[in-house]
Scaffold this active site. Structure first.
Site, PDB file in Angstrom:
ATOM      1  N   ILE A   1      -7.292   7.540  -0.976  1.00 56.61           N
ATOM      2  CA  ILE A   1      -7.287   5.794  -1.253  1.00 56.61           C
ATOM      3  C   ILE A   1      -8.094   5.463  -0.266  1.00 56.61           C
ATOM      4  O   ILE A   1      -8.060   6.055   0.936  1.00 56.61           O
ATOM      5  CB  ILE A   1      -5.576   5.493  -1.136  1.00 56.61           C
ATOM      6  CG1 ILE A   1      -5.559   3.881  -1.145  1.00 56.61           C
ATOM      7  CG2 ILE A   1      -5.062   6.060   0.121  1.00 56.61           C
ATOM      8  CD1 ILE A   1      -4.254   3.421  -1.389  1.00 56.61           C
ATOM      9  N   SER A   2      -9.000   4.440  -0.478  1.00 57.81           N
ATOM     10  CA  SER A   2      -9.788   3.983   0.629  1.00 57.81           C
ATOM     11  C   SER A   2      -9.188   3.282   1.752  1.00 57.81           C
ATOM     12  O   SER A   2      -8.030   2.895   1.739  1.00 57.81           O
ATOM     13  CB  SER A   2     -11.018   2.905  -0.025  1.00 57.81           C
ATOM     14  OG  SER A   2     -11.754   3.624  -1.231  1.00 57.81           O
ATOM     15  N   GLN A   3     -10.006   3.399   2.828  1.00 55.87           N
ATOM     16  CA  GLN A   3      -9.203   2.617   4.107  1.00 55.87           C
ATOM     17  C   GLN A   3      -9.154   1.160   3.771  1.00 55.87           C
ATOM     18  O   GLN A   3     -10.060   0.512   3.122  1.00 55.87           O
ATOM     19  CB  GLN A   3     -10.071   3.045   5.325  1.00 55.87           C
ATOM     20  CG  GLN A   3     -10.551   2.061   6.209  1.00 55.87           C
ATOM     21  CD  GLN A   3     -11.499   2.537   7.168  1.00 55.87           C
ATOM     22  OE1 GLN A   3     -12.329   3.571   6.841  1.00 55.87           O
ATOM     23  NE2 GLN A   3     -11.536   1.962   8.287  1.00 55.87           N
TER      24      GLN A   3
ATOM     25  N   ARG B   1       0.951  -1.397   0.019  1.00 54.57           N
ATOM     26  CA  ARG B   1       0.188   0.107  -0.064  1.00 54.57           C
ATOM     27  C   ARG B   1       0.788   1.549   0.107  1.00 54.57           C
ATOM     28  O   ARG B   1       0.442   2.296  -0.501  1.00 54.57           O
ATOM     29  CB  ARG B   1      -0.952  -0.125   1.142  1.00 54.57           C
ATOM     30  CG  ARG B   1      -2.134   0.843   1.195  1.00 54.57           C
ATOM     31  CD  ARG B   1      -3.206   0.630   2.123  1.00 54.57           C
ATOM     32  NE  ARG B   1      -4.344   1.634   2.037  1.00 54.57           N
ATOM     33  CZ  ARG B   1      -4.439   2.901   2.788  1.00 54.57           C
ATOM     34  NH1 ARG B   1      -3.592   2.969   3.884  1.00 54.57           N
ATOM     35  NH2 ARG B   1      -5.414   3.389   2.650  1.00 54.57           N
TER      36      ARG B   1
END
Ligand code: SAH
Length: 219
Positions: free
Chosen positions: A68-70, A42
């Site tokens: 950016i999504s969790q 990530r």
């Protein structure tokens, strides 16, 4: 082995394992999915200024006022898609490319659409760097991508007022659409399946996404 084909200790291995532990405690149990989340770095998908926070369970800025999504959200949505190997998946909202990379790691044939060219270019560089064979284009994802339809899975990573008609129409028989639906601030995840012409919806509450902007989204 991580994305760079390196074995052994990487700078973020410890943080990454903590992220995996947290996902497991929150109910993500699919070993294939956890393996994919372990393999994708990530920290290669976030801006330099946030790299030390890469494995926190939070959304992070990626530019163009997007995030950016969790990790939990990525895992939950991916699990909700219920993919089999070789499934054709359309993603709306490429952003950093992280979610698309997770889907590709799971063996899906991935198509992804992003409305910000700048974000798409950065995501494409990452796909190239890690040899992901992902089809992408710049445009309004609320219209879907009819050329390659139907899809076994469609995942929308931005919140919409209602499910865009085109996306429901581009679902294959037995296919699943996962999309956050609600107001601008908070949304519920809708898991929409098409079986024999019938549409069924299940919901999970309390998610937060950036808005889906387009013809069948927010203005
Ligand atoms: N999946 C991404 C999350 C990015 S946030 C990741 O893993 O990083 C959601 C993205 O949806 C934003 O980049 C935003 O620009 C994009 N977006 C919003 N409305 C869109 C639309 N109609 N079509 C395509 N992309 C859209």
């Amino acid at each position: 082995m991580n994305m760079n084909g390196r074995r052994g200790l990487g700078r973020f291995d410890h943080e990454k394992e903590e992220m995996i532990d947290l996902l497991t405690r929150r109910g993500i149990v699919d070993e294939g999915l956890l393996g994919a989340m372990r393999r994708v770095d990530r920290h290669e998908f976030v801006q330099d200024a946030f790299v030390n926070r890469s494995y926190e369970d939070s959304a992070l800025p990626i530019g163009c006022a997007q995030t950016i999504s969790q990790p939990y959200t990525v895992a939950f949505m991916t699990q909700a898609l219920g993919l089999r190997t070789g499934a054709r998946v359309l993603e709306i909202g490429t952003g950093s490319g992280y979610q698309a990379a997770i889907l590709a790691e799971l063996g899906a044939r991935v198509f992804t659409i992003e409305r910000h060219m700048q974000l798409l270019m950065a995501a494409r560089e990452r796909f190239e760097k890690y040899s992901y064979n992902i089809a992408s284009k710049c445009g309004d994802g609320t219209l879907g991508w009819s050329e390659f339809a139907p899809y076994d899975g469609i995942i929308v990573t931005a919140g919409a007022p209602e499910p865009p008609r085109a996306l429901v129409d581009q679902l294959a028989e037995g296919g699943t659409l996962v999309i956050p639906i609600g107001g601008m601030d908070i949304q519920d995840l809708h898991i929409i399946t098409r079986t024999g012409g019938a549409i069924r919806t299940a919901q999970a509450t309390g998610f937060k996404f950036v808005p889906l902007i387009g013809k069948s989204g927010w203005k």
